[in-house]
Design an enzyme around this catalytic site. Structure first.
Site, mmCIF file in Angstrom:
data_model
loop_
_atom_site.group_PDB
_atom_site.id
_atom_site.type_symbol
_atom_site.label_atom_id
_atom_site.label_comp_id
_atom_site.label_asym_id
_atom_site.label_seq_id
_atom_site.Cartn_x
_atom_site.Cartn_y
_atom_site.Cartn_z
ATOM 1 N N GLU A 1 -11.303 -4.551 13.087
ATOM 2 C CA GLU A 1 -12.077 -5.078 11.976
ATOM 3 C C GLU A 1 -12.129 -6.602 12.072
ATOM 4 O OE1 GLU A 1 -10.312 -3.673 8.382
ATOM 5 O OE2 GLU A 1 -11.094 -1.646 8.623
ATOM 6 N N CYS B 1 -5.442 -2.141 -1.502
ATOM 7 C CA CYS B 1 -6.411 -3.169 -1.905
ATOM 8 C C CYS B 1 -7.323 -2.658 -3.017
ATOM 9 C CB CYS B 1 -7.246 -3.605 -0.709
ATOM 10 S SG CYS B 1 -6.270 -4.353 0.617
ATOM 11 N N SER C 1 -14.055 -4.720 7.812
ATOM 12 C CA SER C 1 -13.251 -4.267 6.694
ATOM 13 C C SER C 1 -14.149 -3.834 5.554
ATOM 14 C CB SER C 1 -12.347 -5.407 6.233
ATOM 15 O OG SER C 1 -11.837 -5.162 4.946
ATOM 16 N N LYS D 1 -6.280 3.546 7.172
ATOM 17 C CA LYS D 1 -6.391 4.606 8.178
ATOM 18 C C LYS D 1 -5.487 5.789 7.882
ATOM 19 C CE LYS D 1 -9.161 1.735 9.861
ATOM 20 N NZ LYS D 1 -8.827 0.726 8.843
ATOM 21 N N ASP E 1 -3.800 -2.827 7.377
ATOM 22 C CA ASP E 1 -4.834 -3.720 7.886
ATOM 23 C C ASP E 1 -4.703 -5.150 7.372
ATOM 24 O OD1 ASP E 1 -5.689 -1.471 9.096
ATOM 25 O OD2 ASP E 1 -7.671 -1.411 8.170
ATOM 26 N N CYS F 1 0.811 -1.218 0.000
ATOM 27 C CA CYS F 1 0.000 0.000 0.000
ATOM 28 C C CYS F 1 0.848 1.272 0.000
ATOM 29 C CB CYS F 1 -0.897 0.036 1.242
ATOM 30 S SG CYS F 1 -1.512 -1.545 1.799
#
Length: 574
Positions: free
Chosen positions: A451, A201, A477, A131, A88, A56
């Protein structure tokens, strides 16, 4: 644009660069090779959440270099810094997920402190994982210096057995193995190809939802949120973002001029129309809070209730972010909603123009089925729904995009943490019709409001997600699918009704009516409350303990400080 455009005497950086008293401060800048001209220009922070924790964030450092070039070309001096991020996909399914939501506020706090300590005049922020996007946006609103946000871009889809896949398919593959439907070798084949590039993602999960919000709310340049992370044109968007922040300085346009009640309305509308992550119901109220605006989960859910669902995106639909980008998707969604009267077009954005002006030349592409016309939506109401009732007096939220049913009634099966529920799911210790309850996972009770993707993906992989429901005071999520209700409030840790449930209590969920009830009278709930005692967590020191001491309820954004309404000064005006 040159330095004459800016009056240093009115900028925060004057406190570290101007006058003989600041000679010691300037000596540090000379030590870094800066010239007199560079020192006396506006100082622009360029912050990223770059790290090597996950794909990410891995491309953000490169993009920051191009943002700095844009700042320099437009007459500013960029100063790059980084802040943390918790990814995450790696934190999911274990105690590490307790750090995820906490990281949002640490990102905002650390960015604020870096800017305050060094007196930067403006900010360009680049973020990747879930986040980190709202974290940087919160900091921009809090500081209220001219700011431009830029998403680092989504990951390319993987290919497995002839179809596009994402990391959520891997989580669901775990459930397939647990159910005996797949071999571990087949799962290994999937995990090796599911994430083929840098980027966040690829479905309409939290990162891409918040990226869309950045454009819809006006904090990001049009088109900047869509291009996948590996694409070279991200560098062009980064350079343009650097130039744009200097233009905002020249016009004195600040984040709180951009983030208004109307633009928050626009953002929530785009989330609903695209089947976005339920986490938006947490982050939009938090963003409003930084600006001193009243905008809660109730407001978000009212917008969801009246917005058509028009984008067929994973996890509920067929397509990923790359598919959206290839049809100019985010701008198309905004233009379609605007033309149909669902958005406020006069909101100012970081271009210096209004939202309507930004998309006035956008044409709806007819030869595709990623985005539908408002007149012919996938469903007439949004992909996310708010719920209320005696089990959730402060509200709850559920993603219904792609969901085949809107009602469920069944007996409660109660777990006091996610691990216990996941273990029961792995052993298939549930019955069709059950309502799995995971509590003490709220902002205070977790602490950190985890989550539950590992659990929900396992249920989906076992083929049971359409015959069971799951409710929690934690979160889900953006990749979750199935009848999964999160953000149930008040949370168990403060004596909310979810903390009073017992195995066998009958729970009724109606996403059409927007209700969440348990078959208990007020008197029965009160009698149980008198017997209830708060549950201690294992986190009695450290950052997660500290978070639990100040965090507020989920329906108000799970915020950790009094916000814009309590300000007696704004950093931008020091």
């Amino acid at each position: 644009m040159d330095t004459k455009t800016f009056d240093k005497a009115k900028l925060p950086s004057r406190h570290v660069t101007e006058g003989y008293q600041r000679a010691p401060h300037r000596s540090y800048y000379y030590a870094m090779g800066m010239t007199d001209e560079e020192i006396h220009r506006p100082l622009v922070g360029v912050v990223t959440t770059w790290n090597e924790a996950a794909p990410c964030n891995i491309s953000l450092s490169r993009q920051a270099k191009w943002a700095k070039r844009g700042v320099e070309e437009a007459g500013g001096t960029p100063r790059e810094f980084t802040t943390i991020t918790v990814t995450d996909g790696i934190a999911m399914g274990h105690q590490g997920m307790k750090a995820s939501l906490v990281s949002r506020d640490i990102i905002a706090d650390s960015t604020e402190l870096t800017v305050r300590g060094h007196c930067y005049d403006a900010l360009v922020g680049l973020a990747g994982c879930d986040k980190s996007l709202p974290g940087l946006m919160l900091a921009m609103a809090r500081l209220n210096i001219p700011s431009v946000f830029m998403y680092g871009g989504s990951i390319l889809p993987g290919k497995f057995e002839g179809r596009d896949v994402t990391v959520v398919d891997v989580f669901e593959g775990v459930g397939q193995v647990a159910a005996g439907n797949w071999t571990e070798e087949r799962l290994h084949g999937l995990e090796c190809v599911a994430c083929p590039s840098a980027g966040s993602c690829g479905g309409q999960f939290t990162a891409n939802t918040m990226a869309m919000i950045s454009e819809a709310i006006g904090l990001a340049l049009p088109g900047s949120a869509g291009a996948p992370a590996p694409y070279e044109n991200r560098d062009t968007f980064a350079t343009a973002s650097g130039r744009a922040v200097m233009n905002l300085m020249a016009q004195n346009i600040r984040p709180r001029d951009i983030i208004t009640l109307d633009s928050l309305h626009n953002a929530a509308t785009v989330v609903a129309a695209t089947g976005g992550s339920t986490n938006a119901g947490l982050h939009l109220p938090a963003l409003a809070h930084e600006c001193g605006i009243e905008f809660t989960l109730d407001d978000v859910c009212q917008i969801f209730k009246h917005t058509p669902y028009i984008a067929d995106l994973k996890p509920g639909g067929k397509y990923v972010a790359k598919d959206m980008y290839e049809i100019n998707g985010i701008s198309v969604v905004i233009k379609e909603l605007l033309d149909a009267g669902y958005l406020k077009g006069d909101c100012i954005t970081v271009t210096g123009k209004t939202l309507a002006e930004n998309v006035k030349d956008v044409v709806f592409p007819e030869d595709q089925d990623v985005i539908y016309h408002v007149a012919n939506p996938l469903t007439p109401t949004g992909g996310v729904v708010g719920l209320k009732g005696n089990l959730a007096p402060d509200g709850a939220i559920v993603k219904v995009a792609g969901l085949g049913r809107m009602q469920h009634s069944g007996p409660a099966r109660v777990f006091d943490c996610e691990e216990d529920c996941f273990a029961a799911v792995e052993r298939r210790e549930y019955k069709e019709g059950d309502v799995l309850v995971i509590r003490y996972e709220g902002p205070k009770g977790g602490p950190g409001m985890r989550e539950m993707l590992a659990t929900t993906a396992a249920l989906y992989g076992q083929g049971i997600s359409d015959k069971i429901a799951l409710i929690t005071d934690g979160r889900f999520s953006g990749g979750t699918r199935g009848f999964c209700i999160g953000h149930v409030g008040p949370e168990a840790a403060v004596g909310g009704p979810i903390g009073l449930l017992q195995d066998g209590d009958m729970i009724h969920i109606d996403a059409d009516a927007g209700t969440l009830h348990v078959d208990l009278t007020d008197a029965e709930l009160e009698a149980r409350r008198k017997e209830w005692t708060p549950r201690e967590t294992d986190y009695q020191s450290g950052a997660i303990w500290k978070y639990a001491q100040t965090v507020g309820p989920a329906h108000l954004g799970a915020v950790t400080h009094p916000g814009g309404k309590a300000e007696t000064h704004c950093y931008a005006d020091i």
